[in-house]
Design a protein around this motif. Structure first.
Motif, PDB file in Angstrom:
ATOM      1  N   VAL A 138     -34.193  11.101 -38.415  1.00 35.30           N
ATOM      2  CA  VAL A 138     -32.880  11.054 -38.914  1.00 35.30           C
ATOM      3  C   VAL A 138     -32.353   9.634 -39.179  1.00 35.30           C
ATOM      4  N   PHE A 139     -32.509   9.033 -38.069  1.00 34.02           N
ATOM      5  CA  PHE A 139     -31.794   7.559 -37.606  1.00 34.02           C
ATOM      6  C   PHE A 139     -32.703   6.638 -38.486  1.00 34.02           C
ATOM      7  N   ALA A 140     -34.052   6.976 -38.608  1.00 32.62           N
ATOM      8  CA  ALA A 140     -34.968   6.035 -39.749  1.00 32.62           C
ATOM      9  C   ALA A 140     -34.424   6.219 -41.099  1.00 32.62           C
ATOM     10  N   ALA A 141     -34.024   7.229 -41.264  1.00 36.97           N
ATOM     11  CA  ALA A 141     -33.583   7.660 -42.827  1.00 36.97           C
ATOM     12  C   ALA A 141     -32.127   6.917 -43.104  1.00 36.97           C
ATOM     13  N   ILE A 142     -31.403   7.149 -41.938  1.00 35.43           N
ATOM     14  CA  ILE A 142     -30.113   6.631 -42.214  1.00 35.43           C
ATOM     15  C   ILE A 142     -30.082   5.024 -41.967  1.00 35.43           C
ATOM     16  N   GLY A 143     -30.866   4.342 -41.235  1.00 36.91           N
ATOM     17  CA  GLY A 143     -31.095   3.004 -41.285  1.00 36.91           C
ATOM     18  C   GLY A 143     -31.602   2.376 -42.695  1.00 36.91           C
ATOM     19  N   GLY A 144     -32.770   3.079 -43.105  1.00 32.51           N
ATOM     20  CA  GLY A 144     -33.201   2.733 -44.399  1.00 32.51           C
ATOM     21  C   GLY A 144     -32.385   2.598 -45.456  1.00 32.51           C
ATOM     22  N   VAL A 145     -31.543   3.889 -45.500  1.00 34.92           N
ATOM     23  CA  VAL A 145     -30.364   3.830 -46.440  1.00 34.92           C
ATOM     24  C   VAL A 145     -29.171   2.808 -46.465  1.00 34.92           C
TER      25      VAL A 145
ATOM     26  N   LEU B 249     -30.154  10.294 -26.692  1.00 32.99           N
ATOM     27  CA  LEU B 249     -29.552  10.080 -28.048  1.00 32.99           C
ATOM     28  C   LEU B 249     -29.544   8.688 -28.607  1.00 32.99           C
ATOM     29  N   LEU B 250     -29.119   7.718 -27.572  1.00 37.71           N
ATOM     30  CA  LEU B 250     -29.349   6.159 -27.823  1.00 37.71           C
ATOM     31  C   LEU B 250     -30.638   6.047 -28.117  1.00 37.71           C
ATOM     32  N   ALA B 251     -31.764   6.301 -27.319  1.00 41.44           N
ATOM     33  CA  ALA B 251     -33.142   6.137 -27.474  1.00 41.44           C
ATOM     34  C   ALA B 251     -33.748   6.473 -28.781  1.00 41.44           C
ATOM     35  N   ALA B 252     -33.287   7.749 -29.122  1.00 41.93           N
ATOM     36  CA  ALA B 252     -33.777   8.232 -30.597  1.00 41.93           C
ATOM     37  C   ALA B 252     -33.180   7.344 -31.899  1.00 41.93           C
ATOM     38  N   ALA B 253     -31.977   6.798 -31.500  1.00 42.00           N
ATOM     39  CA  ALA B 253     -31.310   5.879 -32.491  1.00 42.00           C
ATOM     40  C   ALA B 253     -31.966   4.405 -32.672  1.00 42.00           C
ATOM     41  N   ILE B 254     -32.477   4.110 -31.486  1.00 43.32           N
ATOM     42  CA  ILE B 254     -33.077   2.728 -31.274  1.00 43.32           C
ATOM     43  C   ILE B 254     -34.544   2.782 -31.909  1.00 43.32           C
ATOM     44  N   TRP B 255     -35.064   3.952 -31.559  1.00 44.92           N
ATOM     45  CA  TRP B 255     -36.426   4.174 -32.444  1.00 44.92           C
ATOM     46  C   TRP B 255     -36.590   4.459 -33.877  1.00 44.92           C
ATOM     47  N   GLY B 256     -35.399   5.041 -34.271  1.00 45.04           N
ATOM     48  CA  GLY B 256     -35.444   5.234 -35.769  1.00 45.04           C
ATOM     49  C   GLY B 256     -35.001   4.098 -36.260  1.00 45.04           C
ATOM     50  N   LEU B 257     -34.055   3.272 -35.941  1.00 43.91           N
ATOM     51  CA  LEU B 257     -33.867   1.904 -36.357  1.00 43.91           C
ATOM     52  C   LEU B 257     -34.946   0.846 -36.424  1.00 43.91           C
ATOM     53  N   GLY B 258     -35.674   1.196 -35.447  1.00 43.00           N
ATOM     54  CA  GLY B 258     -36.941   0.654 -35.043  1.00 43.00           C
ATOM     55  C   GLY B 258     -37.711   0.263 -36.412  1.00 43.00           C
ATOM     56  N   PHE B 259     -37.807   1.189 -37.444  1.00 42.60           N
ATOM     57  CA  PHE B 259     -38.570   1.446 -38.483  1.00 42.60           C
ATOM     58  C   PHE B 259     -38.105   0.266 -39.534  1.00 42.60           C
ATOM     59  N   VAL B 260     -36.596   0.032 -39.620  1.00 41.71           N
ATOM     60  CA  VAL B 260     -35.952  -1.004 -39.978  1.00 41.71           C
ATOM     61  C   VAL B 260     -36.277  -2.363 -39.681  1.00 41.71           C
TER      62      VAL B 260
END
Length: 293
Positions: free
Chosen positions: A247-254, A8-19
């Motif tokens: 999902v984390f990419a979307a959350i980080g973008g918002v 889950l932490l890895a997924a969050a990191i990769w998602g926020l990586g788009f930010v």
């Protein structure tokens, strides 16, 4: 539970990586940013490689075979990462995250070209994901944003990259292949950057925060978490958790970039995530059953 939390932490990191990738281009142009982040990522894997070597986990390998594996894998990674980074100039981090995530659907579909079998769930998942992509990316007058189009083409190359990794990791140590592919991708990006862009040391210094997150955290730390966790996590659970990257990419973008997702876009994102899961889970179960045989 510990393995699932690591994933889950890895997924969050990769998602926020788009930010971080979006913010990095406030200072650097796309190819220069990619060059630095992948070379930093390669350096960040050196401690893990040292640990693997010290504990005898690398085993024997052919250095020539490793080089010839890293060149094509790194080249495909360069194309995929370039499309993603340039596409981020024209679309949101949320859109980029979800569209890039389509590689999970495309992997089994492209596998058909290699003679691999697929099943009804793959086609069902693909259909659901495509309907979500339509809602997310196609406007009322049937126009498609340039950035979304680049991300979609990039998803094809991310899928091809995963298939290349699957092929070559059977022949060479995965951790060494990962490091060298980042070097190849970084050098190719640097060649293009020096040819068509005007990077300066001052720009790189100004972008140090996005670069460190993209290079050290997204590549070094998240990759290590994935490697360690997938030794103990159920493959189906791993597929579900890692797909939350979108999902984390979307959350980080918002939250961090002030991006907005309307009702139509949210429905599209939800359908894409559902399609990814429907397509991917049977594939993971199949790989797990093969491993036990």
């Amino acid at each position: 539970m510990q393995a699932n939390l690591m994933l889950l932490l890895a997924a969050a990191i990769w998602g926020l990586g788009f930010v971080a990738q979006r913010l990095g281009m406030d200072y650097l142009e796309p190819y220069a940013f990619n060059a630095l982040r992948f070379l930093i990522g390669a350096l960040s894997l050196l401690p893990l490689i040292y640990w693997y070597k010290k504990t005898g986990r690398l085993g024997a390998y052919d250095k020539k075979a490793l080089l010839w594996a890293a060149l094509p894998v790194g080249a495909v990674l360069f194309i995929a990462a370039s499309l993603q980074q340039v596409g981020l100039l024209y679309t949101s981090a949320a859109n980029a995250g979800f569209i890039t995530g389509l590689y999970m659907v495309l992997v089994p579909v492209l596998g058909l070209l290699l003679g691999q079998r697929t099943n009804a769930n793959t086609w069902l998942g693909a259909g659901i994901a495509i309907s979500g992509l339509y809602l997310l990316s196609v406007g009322d007058n049937f126009t498609v944003n340039l950035g979304d189009l680049l991300q979609l083409i990039g998803a094809l190359f991310w899928a091809a990259h995963l298939l290349c990794i699957d092929h070559y990791t059977k022949k060479v140590p995965p951790i060494l292949l990962a490091c060298l592919q980042f070097v190849v991708c970084g050098l190719l990006s640097a060649i293009v950057a020096l040819s068509i862009e005007t990077p300066t040391p001052a720009q790189a210094v100004a972008a140090w925060q996005p670069l460190l997150f993209s290079g050290v955290v997204s590549v070094g730390i998240a990759y290590t978490l994935q490697v360690l966790a997938q030794k103990h996590a159920h493959p189906a659970h791993a597929a579900i958790i890692l797909s939350l990257e979108t999902v984390f990419a979307a959350i980080g973008g918002v939250l961090l970039l002030g991006e907005e997702l309307g009702g139509r876009a949210l429905l599209g994102c939800g359908l894409m995530l559902l399609g990814m899961l429907a397509s991917q889970l049977p594939l993971r179960w199949l790989l797990r059953s093969k491993a036990f045989h």
